[in-house]
Every structure is written in C-alpha cells, then in structure tokens.
Write a protein that holds these residues in place. Structure first.
Motif: not given
Length: 342
Positions: A157-186
C-alpha cells in the motif's frame, strides 16, 4: 529590493497570511475551503510538472504503455505484453533494469489480487499547497483517475488519491499523520485501524483489545464500501512491537510498512476493484527456514592401536591359552588312567 521598513512589513504580512491559510487548510481536512484552489493549482501546474518529468526522464514515454491497461481483469495478459515491450526498449542500464523488476513485481501483485490498475510514475515530492507526506503522479482525470482511489506498488500500500487534475494527481502517502486505513490480520482476521506517523512505524489499534498479536504478524487492507478509498487485500506491513494496554481498552501495535515512502518511483492506481476479496493471497510468501544440518563424528583409533584393547585381547588370548593347556593336561591324565586300567 532595499531593506526598508515597508519591505519588512510586507514580508511579515505575507508570512502571516501563509500561516493563516495553512491553519484553515489543516482544520478543514477533506472539506478544506482552499480545496478549490488546490484543484486549480493542480490543473495549472500539473502539465508543467509532467512536461519537466518527461523531458528529464526518457523512460517516461514507455510507462504510457502500461497506463492504457487495467480496463478489466482479463487484460493482465495485455499488461504482460506491454511489459515485455517495455523491457526491450529499456536496454541494459542498471537503473532501467531495476525499474523493469519493479514493474514486474507490481504487475504480479495486481494479478494476484485481480486489481485493474493504471501505471504511473512519481514526478514530484510533496505538494505546493501543504506540508503533508504526498507525491504527484503523472496520470489524472484524462486517464480515468478519480479521487479516493487506492495506490500501490510492488511492495504494498502506497496511499490514496486526494486531488486530481487533468494530467496529474496527488497521492496522500500511508505514513502521513492524517492517513488512516482499516486493516485485517493474516490468518486470525482481527480487524483494526492503522495510522501514519511520518518517518516512524504505523500505529495500529485493534477492535479486540485482547487479540493475540506478536512481532512478525502481517496486515492487509480490510477494504471500504464500494472499494473507495481502499480495495481489500493490499499488503500493509509487519508487526514489530506490541505495547501493553496499560489500563486502556486497546493496545498499541507498531507496524513496519512494506513500502519505502522515501524511494517511490513506479506506482499503480487501482481503477477497478477485485470481484472477490483476495484476503491473504497478495502477501509475499514467507521465507522457509534453512534446514538444520546434523554432523555425527565417529572417533578413529589412535595410531599404533589401542593399548587397552590390545591388553584385553592379550589377556583373553592368555586365558584361552591356559584353558587349552589345562584341557590338554586333563586329556593326558585321562590317557594315562586308561593305560593303567589296561
């Protein structure tokens, strides 16, 4: 500009305005009032960033072969063909060979999870409108990219797309303090939430405060409704430390992410979710422990024979000889007796 009172006052005013905008942006979160300005900046500056990246990196055009893939799950073979063509175009340069291996790994991961992906290249680090852990990639709305799409690479997991332009996009990385993701243990399927901590390991709180967790356990994404912002089964990281609850309802678990966020290059944006939850199939195979080799040493007798063994043999030989002699004597005695009787 000369250093005058007016120039210093103007500088202080500009700094105050900048901090005010930053404060409003952070408090606003996803609904920030400057989100419109952010999108406008992405629209205006995106083509420039993409053009510069293309000019300085000859491999950029080759990545376009991958971007057109991922429309359906059946196009995995098309991705492999594109990858083979890319391999031939890259030559033998060490860096290019490394990128080919990275692309191979990402395509295999997408195939294992049945993710439809759009290949992209990281062309900028950070964002001009904030201080978050973000990167800019060279695909946008013209390539079918939308906000809240999952981004992965060959490691996880790298992150998620937060802002989208016509030819580029911004990705919020998974290590950002504002980043939260639901997880499941193996294996155990214990659910939790992972939060970014910058350059430190991710912190995870499990819903079950008594869940059995130990270093080496691995986590994947749990997934979101309609697969946005996260599709299920993407590798997140490995547990490295478990802190006791200390009276709290849950313990804090620290997870080392699989992705190296400071060395991102090629990534894939998931444009189509898998039909079924891949669960643990995308995780890499655990290394098998090396077999234990047992060596048995048989001592060899010293040169010249074993004195003790020889002595024992000599004693036995002496005993046998004496017994034989005694037997002979008895025979002789018997013979004499028989002769006397005669």
């Amino acid at each position: 500009m000369r250093d005058t009172r007016e120039s210093r006052l103007l500088l202080v005013l500009l700094i105050a305005v900048a901090f005010a905008l930053i404060t409003v942006d952070i408090r606003g979160g996803e609904d920030s009032p400057v989100d419109g300005a952010r999108r406008a900046a992405a629209t205006a500056l995106g083509p420039v960033e993409k053009g510069v990246a293309t000019a300085v990196d000859p491999i950029g055009n080759a990545i376009g072969a991958v971007r057109k893939s991922g429309e359906t799950h059946d196009q995995v073979k098309a991705l492999e063909r594109d990858n083979q063509e890319l391999r031939l175009r890259l030559g033998s340069d060490d860096r290019n060979q490394s990128r080919v291996r990275e692309l191979d790994g990402m395509l295999k991961k997408a195939g294992a999870g049945q993710y439809g992906i759009k290949g992209a290249e990281v062309i900028a680090i950070g964002a001009a409108q904030g201080f978050s852990w973000t990167v800019t990639i060279d695909v946008g709305s013209n390539d079918g990219i939308q906000r809240d799409m999952t981004v992965l690479n060959t490691d996880g997991l790298v992150g998620r797309v937060t802002t989208v332009g016509p030819d580029t996009a911004t990705v919020l990385l998974a290590n950002d303090p504002k980043f939260t993701v639901g997880t499941r243990m193996e294996k155990t399927n214990e659910l939790g939430f992972a939060n970014g901590q910058g350059d430190r390991p991710l912190s995870v709180q499990f819903l079950n405060g008594k869940a059995k967790v130990k270093p080496g356990d691995r986590l994947v994404t749990f997934g979101s409704r309609a697969a946005k912002p996260f599709v299920p089964g993407v590798p997140v990281g490995e547990v490295i430390r478990v802190d006791p609850s200390g009276g709290d309802l849950t313990r804090t678990v620290y997870v080392r992410p699989y992705v190296g966020f400071t060395r991102l290059d090629l990534v894939g944006v998931v444009v189509q979710a898998p039909r079924t939850d891949p669960r643990d199939t995308v995780l890499p195979s655990k290394p098998k422990p090396a077999p234990t080799v047992t060596v048995t040493v048989t001592p060899s007798p010293p040169a010249g024979g074993d004195p003790d063994g020889n002595a024992a043999n000599n004693e036995n030989a002496a005993d046998n000889g004496n017994a034989a002699n005694n037997g002979n004597g008895a025979n002789n005695g018997n013979g004499d007796g028989n002769a006397a009787d005669q």
